[in-house]
Design a protein around this motif. Structure first.
Motif, PDB file in Angstrom:
ATOM      1  N   ARG A   2       0.866  -1.178   0.000  1.00  0.00           N
ATOM      2  CA  ARG A   2       0.000   0.000   0.000  1.00  0.00           C
ATOM      3  C   ARG A   2       0.899   1.222   0.000  1.00  0.00           C
ATOM      4  O   ARG A   2       1.829   1.336   0.812  1.00  0.00           O
ATOM      5  N   ILE A   3       0.661   2.125  -0.937  1.00  0.00           N
ATOM      6  CA  ILE A   3       1.479   3.328  -1.084  1.00  0.00           C
ATOM      7  C   ILE A   3       0.561   4.540  -1.093  1.00  0.00           C
ATOM      8  O   ILE A   3      -0.354   4.632  -1.911  1.00  0.00           O
ATOM      9  N   SER A   4       0.799   5.476  -0.192  1.00  0.00           N
ATOM     10  CA  SER A   4      -0.045   6.672  -0.107  1.00  0.00           C
ATOM     11  C   SER A   4       0.816   7.928  -0.137  1.00  0.00           C
ATOM     12  O   SER A   4       1.918   7.948   0.407  1.00  0.00           O
ATOM     13  N   GLY A   5       0.310   8.956  -0.808  1.00  0.00           N
ATOM     14  CA  GLY A   5       1.015  10.237  -0.833  1.00  0.00           C
ATOM     15  C   GLY A   5       1.488  10.699  -2.193  1.00  0.00           C
ATOM     16  O   GLY A   5       1.849  11.868  -2.356  1.00  0.00           O
ATOM     17  N   LEU A   6       1.532   9.802  -3.183  1.00  0.00           N
ATOM     18  CA  LEU A   6       1.963  10.198  -4.518  1.00  0.00           C
ATOM     19  C   LEU A   6       0.986  11.239  -5.083  1.00  0.00           C
ATOM     20  O   LEU A   6      -0.191  11.235  -4.741  1.00  0.00           O
ATOM     21  N   PRO A   7       1.478  12.167  -5.929  1.00  0.00           N
ATOM     22  CA  PRO A   7       2.830  12.240  -6.520  1.00  0.00           C
ATOM     23  C   PRO A   7       3.847  13.012  -5.686  1.00  0.00           C
ATOM     24  O   PRO A   7       4.922  13.335  -6.169  1.00  0.00           O
ATOM     25  N   HIS A   8       3.503  13.328  -4.423  1.00  0.00           N
ATOM     26  CA  HIS A   8       4.427  14.070  -3.559  1.00  0.00           C
ATOM     27  C   HIS A   8       5.396  13.074  -2.925  1.00  0.00           C
ATOM     28  O   HIS A   8       5.150  12.536  -1.840  1.00  0.00           O
ATOM     29  N   VAL A   9       6.500  12.808  -3.613  1.00  0.00           N
ATOM     30  CA  VAL A   9       7.402  11.713  -3.260  1.00  0.00           C
ATOM     31  C   VAL A   9       7.951  11.848  -1.841  1.00  0.00           C
ATOM     32  O   VAL A   9       8.038  10.863  -1.100  1.00  0.00           O
ATOM     33  N   GLN A  10       8.323  13.047  -1.436  1.00  0.00           N
ATOM     34  CA  GLN A  10       8.925  13.226  -0.107  1.00  0.00           C
ATOM     35  C   GLN A  10       7.941  12.977   1.020  1.00  0.00           C
ATOM     36  O   GLN A  10       8.337  12.787   2.172  1.00  0.00           O
ATOM     37  N   GLU A  11       6.631  12.974   0.701  1.00  0.00           N
ATOM     38  CA  GLU A  11       5.612  12.716   1.712  1.00  0.00           C
ATOM     39  C   GLU A  11       4.990  11.330   1.562  1.00  0.00           C
ATOM     40  O   GLU A  11       4.072  10.966   2.299  1.00  0.00           O
ATOM     41  N   THR A  12       5.475  10.553   0.613  1.00  0.00           N
ATOM     42  CA  THR A  12       4.865   9.267   0.299  1.00  0.00           C
ATOM     43  C   THR A  12       5.262   8.186   1.303  1.00  0.00           C
ATOM     44  O   THR A  12       6.449   8.013   1.604  1.00  0.00           O
ATOM     45  N   MET A  13       4.265   7.469   1.791  1.00  0.00           N
ATOM     46  CA  MET A  13       4.490   6.375   2.729  1.00  0.00           C
ATOM     47  C   MET A  13       4.218   5.051   2.016  1.00  0.00           C
ATOM     48  O   MET A  13       3.285   4.941   1.218  1.00  0.00           O
ATOM     49  N   ALA A  14       5.044   4.058   2.319  1.00  0.00           N
ATOM     50  CA  ALA A  14       4.865   2.729   1.725  1.00  0.00           C
ATOM     51  C   ALA A  14       4.841   1.675   2.831  1.00  0.00           C
ATOM     52  O   ALA A  14       5.648   1.735   3.769  1.00  0.00           O
ATOM     53  N   PHE A  15       3.922   0.737   2.706  1.00  0.00           N
ATOM     54  CA  PHE A  15       3.835  -0.405   3.621  1.00  0.00           C
ATOM     55  C   PHE A  15       3.846  -1.657   2.745  1.00  0.00           C
ATOM     56  O   PHE A  15       2.879  -1.911   2.015  1.00  0.00           O
ATOM     57  N   ILE A  16       4.933  -2.402   2.803  1.00  0.00           N
ATOM     58  CA  ILE A  16       5.139  -3.510   1.879  1.00  0.00           C
ATOM     59  C   ILE A  16       5.391  -4.797   2.656  1.00  0.00           C
ATOM     60  O   ILE A  16       6.346  -4.895   3.441  1.00  0.00           O
ATOM     61  N   ASP A  17       4.516  -5.771   2.451  1.00  0.00           N
ATOM     62  CA  ASP A  17       4.694  -7.097   3.046  1.00  0.00           C
ATOM     63  C   ASP A  17       5.277  -8.011   1.976  1.00  0.00           C
ATOM     64  O   ASP A  17       4.624  -8.273   0.955  1.00  0.00           O
ATOM     65  N   ILE A  18       6.486  -8.488   2.218  1.00  0.00           N
ATOM     66  CA  ILE A  18       7.172  -9.338   1.245  1.00  0.00           C
ATOM     67  C   ILE A  18       6.967 -10.801   1.627  1.00  0.00           C
ATOM     68  O   ILE A  18       7.473 -11.275   2.640  1.00  0.00           O
ATOM     69  N   ARG A  19       6.181 -11.495   0.807  1.00  0.00           N
ATOM     70  CA  ARG A  19       5.938 -12.908   1.060  1.00  0.00           C
ATOM     71  C   ARG A  19       7.182 -13.725   0.743  1.00  0.00           C
ATOM     72  O   ARG A  19       7.536 -14.651   1.466  1.00  0.00           O
ATOM     73  N   HIS A  20       7.799 -13.370  -0.368  1.00  0.00           N
ATOM     74  CA  HIS A  20       8.993 -14.110  -0.789  1.00  0.00           C
ATOM     75  C   HIS A  20       9.848 -13.218  -1.680  1.00  0.00           C
ATOM     76  O   HIS A  20       9.340 -12.534  -2.562  1.00  0.00           O
ATOM     77  N   CYS A  21      11.139 -13.236  -1.426  1.00  0.00           N
ATOM     78  CA  CYS A  21      12.085 -12.494  -2.254  1.00  0.00           C
ATOM     79  C   CYS A  21      13.352 -13.320  -2.413  1.00  0.00           C
ATOM     80  O   CYS A  21      13.883 -13.849  -1.437  1.00  0.00           O
ATOM     81  N   THR A  22      13.811 -13.443  -3.641  1.00  0.00           N
ATOM     82  CA  THR A  22      15.083 -14.101  -3.938  1.00  0.00           C
ATOM     83  C   THR A  22      15.983 -13.095  -4.628  1.00  0.00           C
ATOM     84  O   THR A  22      15.557 -12.424  -5.576  1.00  0.00           O
ATOM     85  N   THR A  23      17.225 -12.968  -4.158  1.00  0.00           N
ATOM     86  CA  THR A  23      18.119 -11.976  -4.733  1.00  0.00           C
ATOM     87  C   THR A  23      19.571 -12.345  -4.470  1.00  0.00           C
ATOM     88  O   THR A  23      19.865 -13.374  -3.848  1.00  0.00           O
ATOM     89  N   THR A  24      20.487 -11.513  -4.951  1.00  0.00           N
ATOM     90  CA  THR A  24      21.915 -11.641  -4.646  1.00  0.00           C
ATOM     91  C   THR A  24      22.395 -10.312  -4.077  1.00  0.00           C
ATOM     92  O   THR A  24      21.802  -9.259  -4.351  1.00  0.00           O
ATOM     93  N   SER A  25      23.462 -10.342  -3.308  1.00  0.00           N
ATOM     94  CA  SER A  25      23.990  -9.104  -2.741  1.00  0.00           C
ATOM     95  C   SER A  25      24.453  -8.155  -3.844  1.00  0.00           C
ATOM     96  O   SER A  25      24.331  -6.934  -3.722  1.00  0.00           O
ATOM     97  N   LEU A  26      24.956  -8.706  -4.936  1.00  0.00           N
ATOM     98  CA  LEU A  26      25.421  -7.877  -6.053  1.00  0.00           C
ATOM     99  C   LEU A  26      24.247  -7.131  -6.687  1.00  0.00           C
ATOM    100  O   LEU A  26      24.342  -5.929  -6.976  1.00  0.00           O
TER     101      LEU A  26
END
Length: 208
Positions: free
Chosen positions: A101-125
């Protein structure tokens, strides 16, 4: 208004949607589009460049992040949400399945994000290059050297402003696991990120 099999390309971003709908009371709502017109987009095999978003929100103009998107996004520009969004980084080395859920756009400096990550696969690079593309700085040397070929799995939550947020969750790999509860803030002096918080490692061998 409803559109089927929508295709939009602006030279940087490619949006494909099985359906795209706009909901509004009357035409006057378009004068306050970001707050009064609700959108629903069923995206498939789309490619988003933040350079496109930079034309709408100038504070993002230096952001070079790009990603592949699939999933349903709904809401007004000022209050967007997705319960099932799948993201792949430009390199293909990072995959995320999330609810947001992201609220506040298009005012980026005031934008709040709440992100629930069920699964993420990545590398440090790849994480190093993702952070670099967002901050406009060089990739963080520590991340580029830290077991660059090891795949990491993460599940947890990110919450806060886009340049000042809390991350907590568990990172797992074949070299061990780490629980993180950290605050990440933009470091304007060094053009990178400032991290503060707690890490708890279990059987971690970072030298592999």
């Amino acid at each position: 208004a409803r559109f089927q099999n929508l295709y939009i390309y602006d030279g940087k971003t490619t949006l494909r949607a099985n359906k795209f709908s706009l909901y509004y009371e009357n035409s006057k709502d378009f004068s306050e589009f970001t707050d009064k017109v609700r959108m629903e987009a069923d995206l498939t095999d789309s490619y988003l460049s933040f350079e496109t978003l930079g034309r709408i929100a100038p504070s993002l103009s230096k952001n070079k992040l790009s990603m592949h998107l699939t999933g349903l996004i709904s809401g007004t520009v000022s209050n967007l949400r997705s319960d099932n969004l799948k993201i792949t980084s430009e390199s293909g080395l990072t995959y995320v399945d999330l609810k947001a859920r992201i609220s506040g756009l298009p005012h980026v400096q005031e934008t709040m994000a709440f992100i629930d990550i069920r699964h993420c696969t990545t590398t440090s690079l790849d994480v190093a290059y993702i952070i670099s593309s967002v901050s406009g700085s060089r990739p963080i040397p520590f991340l580029t050297r830290m077991s660059p070929l090891i795949k990491y799995n993460f599940s947890g939550r990110l919450a806060g402003l886009l340049d000042d947020f809390v991350a907590n969750g568990t990172i797992k790999s074949n070299i061990g696991s780490v629980y993180v509860d950290v605050l990440l803030k933009e470091n304007e002096v060094k053009h990178g990120l400032h991290l503060q918080g707690k890490l708890r490692a279990e059987n971690l061998n970072a030298g592999q």
